[in-house]
Design a protein around this motif. Structure first.
Motif, short mmCIF file in Angstrom:
data_model
loop_
_atom_site.label_atom_id
_atom_site.label_comp_id
_atom_site.label_asym_id
_atom_site.label_seq_id
_atom_site.Cartn_x
_atom_site.Cartn_y
_atom_site.Cartn_z
N THR A 1 34.00 41.76 35.19
CA THR A 1 34.85 41.77 34.01
C THR A 1 34.03 41.31 32.81
O THR A 1 33.35 40.29 32.89
CB THR A 1 36.05 40.82 34.20
N HIS B 1 43.58 44.30 44.98
CA HIS B 1 43.53 44.69 43.57
C HIS B 1 44.55 43.93 42.72
O HIS B 1 44.27 43.57 41.57
CB HIS B 1 43.76 46.21 43.43
N GLU B 2 45.72 43.67 43.28
CA GLU B 2 46.74 42.93 42.54
C GLU B 2 46.27 41.51 42.25
O GLU B 2 46.51 40.97 41.17
CB GLU B 2 48.07 42.91 43.31
N HIS B 3 45.58 40.91 43.20
CA HIS B 3 45.05 39.56 43.01
C HIS B 3 43.99 39.58 41.90
O HIS B 3 43.96 38.70 41.03
CB HIS B 3 44.50 39.01 44.32
N ILE B 4 43.13 40.59 41.91
CA ILE B 4 42.13 40.74 40.84
C ILE B 4 42.84 40.81 39.49
O ILE B 4 42.42 40.16 38.52
CB ILE B 4 41.25 42.00 41.07
N GLN B 5 43.94 41.57 39.42
CA GLN B 5 44.69 41.69 38.17
C GLN B 5 45.22 40.33 37.73
O GLN B 5 45.17 39.98 36.54
CB GLN B 5 45.84 42.68 38.31
N ARG B 6 45.73 39.53 38.67
CA ARG B 6 46.24 38.20 38.31
C ARG B 6 45.12 37.29 37.80
O ARG B 6 45.31 36.50 36.87
CB ARG B 6 46.96 37.57 39.50
N ILE C 1 42.38 38.31 36.25
CA ILE C 1 42.07 38.79 34.89
C ILE C 1 43.15 38.32 33.92
O ILE C 1 42.84 37.85 32.82
CB ILE C 1 41.94 40.33 34.88
N ASP C 2 44.41 38.42 34.32
CA ASP C 2 45.50 37.96 33.46
C ASP C 2 45.32 36.48 33.12
O ASP C 2 45.56 36.05 31.99
CB ASP C 2 46.85 38.20 34.12
N SER D 1 39.59 42.21 27.77
CA SER D 1 38.68 42.34 28.91
C SER D 1 38.49 43.81 29.27
O SER D 1 39.34 44.64 28.98
CB SER D 1 39.22 41.58 30.12
N THR E 1 37.18 45.77 32.87
CA THR E 1 36.88 45.45 34.27
C THR E 1 36.51 46.70 35.05
O THR E 1 37.10 47.76 34.86
CB THR E 1 38.10 44.78 34.93
N ILE F 1 35.81 47.67 39.27
CA ILE F 1 35.94 47.19 40.65
C ILE F 1 34.69 47.61 41.43
O ILE F 1 34.22 48.74 41.31
CB ILE F 1 37.19 47.79 41.33
#
Length: 171
Positions: A74, A117-122, A124-125, A136, A138, A140
């Motif tokens: 990121t 992927h959802e955890h990665i999004q959290r 980043i959030d 940002s 990002t 993967i």
């Protein structure tokens, strides 16, 4: 502490290779394998550590084995005046594996790990909630083709220093 380049020789490189390839090997075994005294190995390791060539002896951990198989890179765009505070807040995020101030597009380059992927999004959030972080970008990671490494750089430095010394001896 920044590394002071005082030169590595062939024995230093052999010691580094063994410590890298067989990190649980004791000093006595390294000395036996290389045909030198244990004190020589200890002195070389101590010198390379004090020179900043060796930065740690800790185990390398696998994010995947720790339940975080997805990695992403990121790039954060940040307010320059807030970099110190942003760095401190980023350091509090366990999923952040490393972060670097960079040149070019973006300001801070981060490698993060997540369960999916959802955890990665959290993650980043969470980074985006830090005051001074504007946006940002990002990507993967699909696979790792060359893992983090430094030993080839040490080998190149030894080759370069040896070639330079050989050239100077013949002139």
């Amino acid at each position: 502490m920044p590394a002071r380049h005082t030169g590595l020789d062939d024995l230093d490189l052999k010691i580094l290779r063994l410590v890298h390839e067989r990190p649980r090997t004791g000093l006595l075994e390294i000395a036996r394998l290389l045909g030198v005294a244990r004190g020589t190995v200890q002195a070389r390791l101590d010198r390379m550590t004090s020179d900043g060539v060796i930065t740690d002896f800790g185990p390398n951990l696998s994010p995947k084995a720790l339940g975080h198989p997805v990695q992403a890179f990121t790039t954060l765009e940040v307010e320059q005046a807030s970099r110190a505070d942003i760095s401190a807040r980023l350091a509090a995020i366990p999923e952040l594996l490393e972060a670097h101030i960079v040149t070019g597009p973006g300001d801070v380059w981060c490698r993060i790990a997540g369960r999916d992927h959802e955890h990665i999004q959290r993650v980043i959030d969470r980074m985006l909630t830090i005051e001074g972080v504007r946006r940002s970008t990002t990507v993967i990671t699909l696979s790792t083709v060359v893992p983090y490494r430094v030993l080839p750089l040490a080998e190149q430095a030894l080759f370069r220093d040896t070639a330079r010394d050989t050239f100077q001896d013949t002139t």
